[in-house]
Design a protein around this motif. Structure first.
Motif, PDB file in Angstrom:
ATOM      1  N   PRO A 637       0.775  -1.249   0.000  1.00 19.13           N
ATOM      2  CA  PRO A 637       0.000   0.000   0.000  1.00 19.13           C
ATOM      3  C   PRO A 637       0.801   1.291   0.000  1.00 19.13           C
ATOM      4  O   PRO A 637       0.204   2.368  -0.024  1.00 19.13           O
ATOM      5  N   TRP A 638       2.143   1.233   0.043  1.00 19.31           N
ATOM      6  CA  TRP A 638       2.959   2.442   0.069  1.00 19.31           C
ATOM      7  C   TRP A 638       3.881   2.444  -1.145  1.00 19.31           C
ATOM      8  O   TRP A 638       4.288   1.389  -1.634  1.00 19.31           O
ATOM      9  N   THR A 639       4.239   3.632  -1.621  1.00 21.07           N
ATOM     10  CA  THR A 639       5.108   3.702  -2.789  1.00 21.07           C
ATOM     11  C   THR A 639       5.995   4.935  -2.698  1.00 21.07           C
ATOM     12  O   THR A 639       5.758   5.838  -1.895  1.00 21.07           O
ATOM     13  N   ASP A 640       7.033   4.958  -3.562  1.00 23.96           N
ATOM     14  CA  ASP A 640       7.998   6.061  -3.562  1.00 23.96           C
ATOM     15  C   ASP A 640       7.432   7.271  -4.291  1.00 23.96           C
ATOM     16  O   ASP A 640       6.427   7.191  -5.002  1.00 23.96           O
ATOM     17  N   MET A 641       8.118   8.416  -4.138  1.00 21.62           N
ATOM     18  CA  MET A 641       7.697   9.640  -4.813  1.00 21.62           C
ATOM     19  C   MET A 641       8.901  10.541  -5.075  1.00 21.62           C
ATOM     20  O   MET A 641       9.692  10.805  -4.158  1.00 21.62           O
ATOM     21  N   SER A 642       9.053  10.952  -6.319  1.00 27.83           N
ATOM     22  CA  SER A 642      10.078  11.940  -6.702  1.00 27.83           C
ATOM     23  C   SER A 642      11.478  11.555  -6.223  1.00 27.83           C
ATOM     24  O   SER A 642      12.255  12.396  -5.769  1.00 27.83           O
ATOM     25  N   GLY A 643      11.785  10.267  -6.309  1.00 27.64           N
ATOM     26  CA  GLY A 643      13.108   9.807  -5.935  1.00 27.64           C
ATOM     27  C   GLY A 643      13.307   9.525  -4.464  1.00 27.64           C
ATOM     28  O   GLY A 643      14.397   9.104  -4.055  1.00 27.64           O
ATOM     29  N   PHE A 644      12.287   9.729  -3.656  1.00 24.61           N
ATOM     30  CA  PHE A 644      12.373   9.449  -2.220  1.00 24.61           C
ATOM     31  C   PHE A 644      11.648   8.133  -1.920  1.00 24.61           C
ATOM     32  O   PHE A 644      10.496   7.934  -2.334  1.00 24.61           O
ATOM     33  N   SER A 645      12.334   7.258  -1.201  1.00 25.17           N
ATOM     34  CA  SER A 645      11.770   5.957  -0.866  1.00 25.17           C
ATOM     35  C   SER A 645      10.870   6.060   0.355  1.00 25.17           C
ATOM     36  O   SER A 645      11.258   6.656   1.372  1.00 25.17           O
ATOM     37  N   TRP A 646       9.728   5.462   0.268  1.00 20.49           N
ATOM     38  CA  TRP A 646       8.824   5.463   1.415  1.00 20.49           C
ATOM     39  C   TRP A 646       9.429   4.726   2.610  1.00 20.49           C
ATOM     40  O   TRP A 646       9.102   5.022   3.764  1.00 20.49           O
TER      41      TRP A 646
END
Length: 693
Positions: A637-646
């Protein structure tokens, strides 16, 4: 937000049942209904001409909120006339009438003869005016089939006839025989001849909350039938100096008791014989209560069940029993628990009649024309000109700068296509719809991040908000705030983020509202990076598809429905949250809620980390706990964004349910019980207790 994302048009999904305003999770026994925007808040019959005070919009929680027996929730006399009574004749006249009434008891009413019980009919709210409403020498009776009744904020006392274990005088404070959907809340019940509360003869869908019950022999009896039908919730009651039936629960199908304080003071003439009693075939769930000095605090019959968890027993003695299997209350309704250790202080300060219930001016009535707007505590808005102002912004403008106390902007039903900004120098503002449903009053506009501004440039994400709140201690209730930007018609525009509501303030309380959009629906921000911004969303709906709950504030979405929407091209894909939390701050908490919608299975993430401006020092946080997740939620249910890892930030779950819930793994972290104890609603609010005012 800085990252471009695609978005959607809203698709409606009809369900078979509607919801009472303020009771968004009136769940079926299966607990799996998916609510669409067209189904919100359909109950309540108030017209545009009827005034709805703030407290009159409150509705029951617990089993009284559940849709059953043809009654969807408990909202009392909402939609009927509000009348103020000071005599027994008037109280009886309106309480026994066939039509709905909100009956405000202003002063002391003596029952004649002593022991008289007024036969209340359906669709009534009987409420004390502040702490002045007293019923002396009698009480109320709710007979077979009577339903949708609220008895609130009253002191009911002194029918005692001098005999402690009185078997001759059945003089109760509140008695029901075969009633359903009843809410007994914030009363002071004491010193009666028989019981304080009797729930008898298959009465069901009853919630008893935040009452003081004291100075009596028989406190609270439930049952007296061979049938196993009663569903009852008993929470946040202070039961003090009572001997028995605290409560006694006989053949109840579902009895949920939590956060109650049972106190037997030492060295007095009254001693407890037992506390919570599960009798017959009762199934009882007992959670986070506090027992002080009680003899036999929890007892059960051999055929009954008691599931105990989290309670404190201080100075108790005798039987303390549990056993059997019961039920999961969250299948039926959402709730959140206070810590058991906090219960005595919470109830000493919060139980019983309150000065702010029953006293608010009717929201739909404008002051006389000569009244100065700047001095008014209630300003009325009506698009048809029947209020003081035609627009919400005009009423906000009339609030004096640095106003020291609450100003209620009462907005009559209608659609208000406008931009609204509450500036930082106008705190303590409430914007409240006065209709019978939160759908009746809508504030809507259609700016997007990439929409050209008249003076040049574009609005940007924050500037696109339909309603912008920059003032502390803001409240909104019983209305819809929407951004209806048409993405399909504006594909040439860069920046489809379109905010419905932006908050950049502390102590923002959104209660019984709909916040609806597509991408970036609800922006929970702070006034500055170093400023605290707490937002509490309760009994509400948040609707969207991409990062639609986002920002750096400390925000709680509690007892609410998060509705997932398809994008403008009919596809299903999206993200619920995008926190941009500062390190050492709390982020976004979703608790005791439901996530669902008319979208494809496995198509939505619960969240991703937004490091605004590429700021690596941020530590985004989302926790989703005790929430029902539909199959629309991805198994990861979680994912990365703009090169930042969750995985470098703070994302976790705890005890979620539903088809979209999953077991713990490296891609799906779960909190331990110890971790979860520090991630509750109270931890997020950090000493602030939101309340209607």
């Amino acid at each position: 937000m800085s990252e471009p994302r695609s978005t959607s048009r809203h698709r409606h999904r009809r369900t078979r049942t509607g919801l009472a305003v303020g009771v968004p999770l009136a769940l079926t026994a299966a607990g799996t209904l998916a609510y669409g925007i067209t189904d919100l808040g359909v109950l309540g019959q108030a017209s545009a001409a009827e005034a709805v005070p703030t407290w009159a919009a409150d509705t029951a929680d617990g089993f009284a909120s559940v849709n059953s027996l043809g009654q969807n929730g408990t909202y009392g006399g909402r939609g009927g006339k509000t009348v103020t009574v000071k005599t027994l004749a008037d109280l009886e006249k309106y309480a026994t009438a066939a039509e709905p009434y909100v009956i405000v008891v202003a002063g002391t009413i003596n029952m004649n003869p002593v022991g008289k019980e007024i036969k209340v009919q359906s669709d009534k709210t009987i409420v004390g005016q502040g702490t002045s409403g007293h019923i002396v020498g009698g009480g109320f009776f709710l007979g077979q089939g009577v339903h949708n009744v609220i008895i609130r904020n009253l002191t009911i006392r002194d029918s005692y006839q001098g005999i402690w274990n009185d078997k001759d005088h059945d003089f109760d404070a509140i008695q029901m025989d075969g009633a359903h959907h009843v809410w007994i809340d914030h009363n002071d019940l004491r010193h009666m001849a028989d019981g304080l509360i009797d729930v008898r003869k298959d009465s069901t869908n009853v919630t008893v909350s935040w009452n003081k019950l004291s100075d009596n022999n028989k406190t609270f009896g439930i049952g007296w039938t061979e049938n196993v039908k009663t569903d009852i919730t008993i929470h946040h009651n202070w039961i003090r100096e009572t001997e028995q039936r605290n409560p006694s629960t006989d053949n109840a199908a579902h009895a949920h008791l939590y956060n109650n304080f049972l106190e037997d003071a030492p060295n007095t003439d009254i001693g407890s014989s037992y506390g919570n009693y599960s009798r017959g075939a009762t199934k009882m769930v007992l959670e986070n209560s506090y027992f002080q000095g009680i003899k036999n605090p929890v007892i059960k019959d051999s055929g009954a069940a008691v599931v105990q968890r989290g309670s404190v027993f201080s100075g108790t003695s005798g039987r303390n029993e549990s056993g059997g299997t019961a039920f999961d209350p969250k299948v039926y309704y959402p709730y959140s628990l206070d810590k058991a250790a906090d219960v005595p202080s919470v109830l000493r300060s919060g139980a019983g009649p309150r000065a702010d219930i029953g006293t608010t001016a009717a929201a739909g009535k404008a002051p006389a024309a000569s009244t100065k707007a700047a001095a008014a505590t209630t300003l009325t808005v009506a698009a048809d000109g029947s209020g003081q102002y035609r627009t919400v912004q005009a009423a906000v403008n009339a609030v004096p700068a640095n106003n020291p106390s609450r100003v209620v902007i009462a907005v009559k039903p209608g659609t208000y296509r406008e931009l609204v900004k509450v500036p930082s120098n106008k705190p303590h503002v409430t914007i409240q719809g006065t209709g019978g449903s939160r759908k009746d009053t809508t504030i809507v506009y259609n700016n997007a991040s990439g929409t050209p501004k008249p003076g040049g440039g574009t609005y940007g994400t924050g500037g696109s908000a339909t309603v912008a709140v920059e003032a502390d201690d803001f409240q909104a209730r019983n209305l819809t705030i929407s951004n209806d930007f048409d993405e399909k018609a504006n594909q040439s525009i860069d920046g489809h983020q379109a905010v419905a509501l932006r908050t950049a303030a502390d102590k923002v309380f959104l209660d019984g509202v709909i916040v609806s959009g597509d991408q970036d629906t609800l922006l929970v921000d702070t006034a500055a990076k170093d400023k605290l911004g707490r937002v509490y969303v309760s009994n509400s709906y948040v609707v969207g598809n991409v990062d639609f709950i986002f920002g750096r504030a400390t925000a709680v979405v509690d007892k609410s429905v998060i509705t997932l929407k398809k994008r403008w091209d009919g596809t299903s894909a999206g993200y619920v949250t995008a926190p941009s939390t500062a390190a050492n701050r709390k982020g976004i908490l979703i608790a005791n809620s439901t996530v669902n919608g008319d979208v494809s299975n496995g198509s939505f993430y619960l969240g991703r980390p937004w490091h605004a401006g590429g700021d690596a020092s941020l530590d985004p946080q989302t926790t989703v706990r005790n929430t029902s997740l539909s199959a629309a939620v991805k198994s990861t249910p979680w994912t990365d964004m703009s090169g930042f890892s969750w995985k470098d930030d703070r994302f976790a779950e705890y005890k979620n349910t539903g088809a979209g819930a999953g077991s713990a793994s490296s891609n799906r972290p779960h909190l331990s019980d110890a971790q979860a104890a520090d991630q509750e609603v109270a931890d997020w609010l950090a000493g602030w207790t939101p309340s209607a005012s």
